[in-house]
Design a protein around this motif. Structure first.
Motif, PDB file in Angstrom:
ATOM      1  N   ASN A  98       6.570 -53.726  49.220  1.00  0.00           N
ATOM      2  CA  ASN A  98       7.310 -54.258  48.071  1.00  0.00           C
ATOM      3  C   ASN A  98       8.201 -53.212  47.406  1.00  0.00           C
ATOM      4  OD1 ASN A  98       5.031 -52.799  47.294  1.00  0.00           O
ATOM      5  ND2 ASN A  98       4.893 -53.829  45.321  1.00  0.00           N
ATOM      6  N   MET A  99       8.294 -52.027  48.014  1.00  0.00           N
ATOM      7  CA  MET A  99       9.115 -50.957  47.442  1.00  0.00           C
ATOM      8  C   MET A  99      10.205 -50.556  48.417  1.00  0.00           C
ATOM      9  SD  MET A  99       6.366 -48.295  45.861  1.00  0.00           S
ATOM     10  CE  MET A  99       5.076 -48.821  44.740  1.00  0.00           C
ATOM     11  N   THR A 100      11.348 -50.150  47.873  1.00  0.00           N
ATOM     12  CA  THR A 100      12.419 -49.631  48.737  1.00  0.00           C
ATOM     13  C   THR A 100      11.950 -48.336  49.396  1.00  0.00           C
ATOM     14  OG1 THR A 100      13.381 -48.271  46.996  1.00  0.00           O
ATOM     15  CG2 THR A 100      14.211 -50.549  47.200  1.00  0.00           C
ATOM     16  N   VAL A 101      12.687 -47.910  50.404  1.00  0.00           N
ATOM     17  CA  VAL A 101      12.403 -46.636  51.070  1.00  0.00           C
ATOM     18  C   VAL A 101      12.378 -45.506  50.044  1.00  0.00           C
ATOM     19  CG1 VAL A 101      13.428 -44.920  52.625  1.00  0.00           C
ATOM     20  CG2 VAL A 101      13.242 -47.315  53.352  1.00  0.00           C
ATOM     21  N   THR A 106       9.383 -41.478  46.513  1.00  0.00           N
ATOM     22  CA  THR A 106       9.389 -40.741  45.244  1.00  0.00           C
ATOM     23  C   THR A 106       8.136 -40.977  44.394  1.00  0.00           C
ATOM     24  OG1 THR A 106      10.657 -42.534  44.215  1.00  0.00           O
ATOM     25  CG2 THR A 106      11.911 -40.660  45.082  1.00  0.00           C
ATOM     26  N   ILE A 107       7.385 -42.036  44.680  1.00  0.00           N
ATOM     27  CA  ILE A 107       6.283 -42.398  43.791  1.00  0.00           C
ATOM     28  C   ILE A 107       5.212 -41.300  43.724  1.00  0.00           C
ATOM     29  CG2 ILE A 107       5.139 -43.826  45.568  1.00  0.00           C
ATOM     30  CD1 ILE A 107       4.245 -45.678  43.240  1.00  0.00           C
ATOM     31  N   ALA A 108       4.820 -40.745  44.875  1.00  0.00           N
ATOM     32  CA  ALA A 108       3.757 -39.721  44.857  1.00  0.00           C
ATOM     33  C   ALA A 108       4.231 -38.404  44.236  1.00  0.00           C
ATOM     34  CB  ALA A 108       3.205 -39.504  46.264  1.00  0.00           C
ATOM     35  N   PRO A 109       5.408 -37.878  44.618  1.00  0.00           N
ATOM     36  CA  PRO A 109       5.853 -36.630  43.972  1.00  0.00           C
ATOM     37  C   PRO A 109       5.989 -36.761  42.452  1.00  0.00           C
ATOM     38  CG  PRO A 109       7.139 -37.034  45.948  1.00  0.00           C
ATOM     39  CD  PRO A 109       6.302 -38.260  45.723  1.00  0.00           C
ATOM     40  N   MET A 110       6.400 -37.941  41.970  1.00  0.00           N
ATOM     41  CA  MET A 110       6.527 -38.134  40.521  1.00  0.00           C
ATOM     42  C   MET A 110       5.151 -38.233  39.859  1.00  0.00           C
ATOM     43  SD  MET A 110       9.792 -40.743  40.533  1.00  0.00           S
ATOM     44  CE  MET A 110       9.578 -41.356  38.859  1.00  0.00           C
ATOM     45  N   GLN A 111       4.262 -39.022  40.466  1.00  0.00           N
ATOM     46  CA  GLN A 111       2.956 -39.255  39.832  1.00  0.00           C
ATOM     47  C   GLN A 111       1.999 -38.084  40.005  1.00  0.00           C
ATOM     48  OE1 GLN A 111       1.280 -42.971  41.163  1.00  0.00           O
ATOM     49  NE2 GLN A 111       2.686 -44.204  39.934  1.00  0.00           N
ATOM     50  N   LEU A 112       2.022 -37.457  41.177  1.00  0.00           N
ATOM     51  CA  LEU A 112       1.014 -36.437  41.484  1.00  0.00           C
ATOM     52  C   LEU A 112       1.507 -35.003  41.271  1.00  0.00           C
ATOM     53  CD1 LEU A 112      -0.471 -38.048  44.711  1.00  0.00           C
ATOM     54  CD2 LEU A 112      -1.379 -38.180  42.396  1.00  0.00           C
ATOM     55  N   LEU A 113       2.798 -34.779  41.504  1.00  0.00           N
ATOM     56  CA  LEU A 113       3.337 -33.423  41.349  1.00  0.00           C
ATOM     57  C   LEU A 113       4.122 -33.262  40.052  1.00  0.00           C
ATOM     58  CD1 LEU A 113       4.594 -32.657  44.987  1.00  0.00           C
ATOM     59  CD2 LEU A 113       2.336 -32.222  44.000  1.00  0.00           C
ATOM     60  N   GLY A 114       4.288 -34.377  39.325  1.00  0.00           N
ATOM     61  CA  GLY A 114       4.983 -34.298  38.040  1.00  0.00           C
ATOM     62  C   GLY A 114       6.479 -34.069  38.149  1.00  0.00           C
ATOM     63  N   LYS A 115       7.072 -34.443  39.280  1.00  0.00           N
ATOM     64  CA  LYS A 115       8.518 -34.266  39.429  1.00  0.00           C
ATOM     65  C   LYS A 115       9.272 -35.323  38.615  1.00  0.00           C
ATOM     66  CE  LYS A 115       8.698 -31.838  43.800  1.00  0.00           C
ATOM     67  NZ  LYS A 115       9.376 -31.666  45.074  1.00  0.00           N
ATOM     68  N   SER A 116      10.445 -34.946  38.130  1.00  0.00           N
ATOM     69  CA  SER A 116      11.278 -35.926  37.429  1.00  0.00           C
ATOM     70  C   SER A 116      11.858 -36.898  38.451  1.00  0.00           C
ATOM     71  CB  SER A 116      12.419 -35.221  36.697  1.00  0.00           C
ATOM     72  OG  SER A 116      13.330 -34.673  37.644  1.00  0.00           O
ATOM     73  N   ARG A 136      19.632 -45.889  54.457  1.00  0.00           N
ATOM     74  CA  ARG A 136      18.571 -46.905  54.349  1.00  0.00           C
ATOM     75  C   ARG A 136      17.728 -46.722  53.084  1.00  0.00           C
ATOM     76  NH1 ARG A 136      19.781 -50.797  56.525  1.00  0.00           N
ATOM     77  NH2 ARG A 136      17.918 -51.525  57.610  1.00  0.00           N
ATOM     78  N   ALA A 137      18.180 -45.890  52.164  1.00  0.00           N
ATOM     79  CA  ALA A 137      17.387 -45.567  50.968  1.00  0.00           C
ATOM     80  C   ALA A 137      17.005 -46.803  50.160  1.00  0.00           C
ATOM     81  CB  ALA A 137      18.143 -44.574  50.088  1.00  0.00           C
ATOM     82  N   GLU A 138      17.912 -47.778  50.073  1.00  0.00           N
ATOM     83  CA  GLU A 138      17.645 -48.966  49.249  1.00  0.00           C
ATOM     84  C   GLU A 138      17.085 -50.133  50.066  1.00  0.00           C
ATOM     85  OE1 GLU A 138      17.570 -48.886  46.047  1.00  0.00           O
ATOM     86  OE2 GLU A 138      18.318 -46.827  46.042  1.00  0.00           O
ATOM     87  N   ALA A 139      16.836 -49.892  51.356  1.00  0.00           N
ATOM     88  CA  ALA A 139      16.268 -50.945  52.206  1.00  0.00           C
ATOM     89  C   ALA A 139      14.767 -51.048  51.963  1.00  0.00           C
ATOM     90  CB  ALA A 139      16.527 -50.625  53.674  1.00  0.00           C
ATOM     91  N   TYR A 140      14.206 -52.199  52.311  1.00  0.00           N
ATOM     92  CA  TYR A 140      12.754 -52.393  52.247  1.00  0.00           C
ATOM     93  C   TYR A 140      12.172 -52.195  53.653  1.00  0.00           C
ATOM     94  CZ  TYR A 140      13.122 -54.085  47.486  1.00  0.00           C
ATOM     95  OH  TYR A 140      13.344 -54.148  46.131  1.00  0.00           O
TER      96      TYR A 140
END
Length: 248
Positions: A98-101, A106-116, A136-140
């Motif tokens: 349900n998420m784009t590529v 980006t979800i783990a680096p933001m949540q776990l590593l605190g990246k902006s 393909r960044a915006e592809a599912y």
């Protein structure tokens, strides 16, 4: 333990059915920084169980696994903190459908590593460019081929800046013509010095890229050595028999 040993496995056992099934039967193994260790063997030999035990996706029955000097099999160890340093690539991609590529990456680096968000996205786009998928960044995931999904899965793991990459038969679910594009990414990683542990049926990859090949059968390591030693001068009769069937 010497400084360059990243993972040290001591007498690792994994038993099922009250010990009747010995998936792992006393594995001892060291993996050094910068090594590409390829694990081969027949189906059911314990290869994937061993690999998945390295980050405790499989909980061993007994034995010890030291990762960067810490015994991660101890009860009080924060395994999630160590898993952040172990990239894992599975047979079936495991992307969030349900998420784009880009969001997948980006979800783990933001949540776990605190990246902006911008930092994580810039890194993800660089990684996608590296594997030829920046468009393909915006592809599912459903819009990608199997080979594309697996390349995304690899660079997603790399976004966490791991110290080791674990690959569990990364090409076995792919159509034959897509295998090469995934192996090329893995070869590039190996050339850059990434420590890798790879369970695979791709003997050509093992010959070309491995610094060490481990042959497993019935939950044991029966032989290990350089690709030249394993493929050209196998000593164990079980290994000789295995290679006679897979090397055509």
């Amino acid at each position: 333990m010497t400084d360059n040993v990243l993972i040290n496995v001591k007498d690792l056992k994994k038993h099922y059915n009250n010990g009747e099934v010995k998936a792992l039967d006393g594995i001892n193994c060291e993996i050094k920084k910068g090594e590409v260790v390829v694990i081969i063997g027949p189906s059911g030999s314990g290869k994937s169980t061993f690999l998945r035990s390295l980050n405790l996706l499989e909980i061993p029955t007994s034995g010890h696994i030291y990762f960067e000097g810490t015994d991660i099999t101890k009860k009080k160890v924060n395994i999630n903190r160590h898993r952040q340093k172990m990239g894992m690539v599975f047979q079936h991609f495991n992307l969030f459908p349900n998420m784009t590529v880009l969001k997948n990456m980006t979800i783990a680096p933001m949540q776990l590593l605190g990246k902006s968000k911008s930092e994580a996205e810039n890194q993800a786009l660089e990684m996608l460019e590296r594997v030829g998928l920046q468009d393909r960044a915006e592809a599912y995931p459903s819009q990608l081929s199997g080979g594309q999904k697996q390349r995304v899965a690899i660079v997603r793991a790399l976004c966490m800046s791991p110290d080791v990459m674990l690959f569990d038969e990364p090409t076995s679910a792919l159509d034959p013509e897509m295998v090469g594009e995934v192996l090329d990414v893995m070869k590039e990683l190996a050339a850059e010095g990434m420590t890798m542990v790879v369970v695979t049926h791709e003997m050509g990859f093992a010959k070309e890229v491995a610094t060490r090949v481990i042959f497993m059968d019935e939950g044991k390591i029966l032989e290990e050595g350089t690709p030249d030693e394993i493929f050209n001068n196998p000593e164990n009769p079980r290994l000789q028999d295995f290679l006679s069937k897979v090397l055509i």
